[in-house]
Motif scaffolding. Sequence first.
Motif: not given
Lengths: 76, 76
Positions: A5-29
């Motif tokens: 669903d577009p909403t899930r995909v958009l949200l997922g992309r945004h979470v990843k972008k925000l996580r990387l901006q915060a300098g966090l690995s997936q594990e740490a996040f």
Amino acid sequence: MKRSDPTRVLLGRHVKKLRLQAGLSQEAFADLCGLDRTYISGIERGVRNPTLEVLAIIAAALHIDLITLFNFDGCD
Amino acid sequence: MKRSDPTRVLLGRHVKKLRLQAGLSQEAFADLCGLDRTYISGIERGVRNPTLEVLAIIAAALHIDLITLFNFDGCD
């Protein structure tokens, strides 16, 4: 409601972008959120359907509010 | 995460406010969303934990985006 669903995909992309901006690995996040890394990965790939509580946990871990979490502008 | 988590309660209050502003009964709104009236009632009372998909359905039925749905300002 298609699987990716577009909403899930958009949200997922945004979470990843925000996580990387915060300098966090997936594990740490995932640790910060108290969630499993594979679940975070699924959210970022747009294949999970997180609940309001999980969304609130993710926003808190990124030190943002839900409005900012859903502000997908600028997400390519 | 308490049963009536602030985010759920705030969201519920806001959904009710927006629904009433749209002049919709719970029944009519539930029909628009394709959801059960009792589920809408539970969301508005802050005792449900809706998924991203349900939140997107609610926003679409109210003709707003998710940012507006989560903009609780002015919700007493």
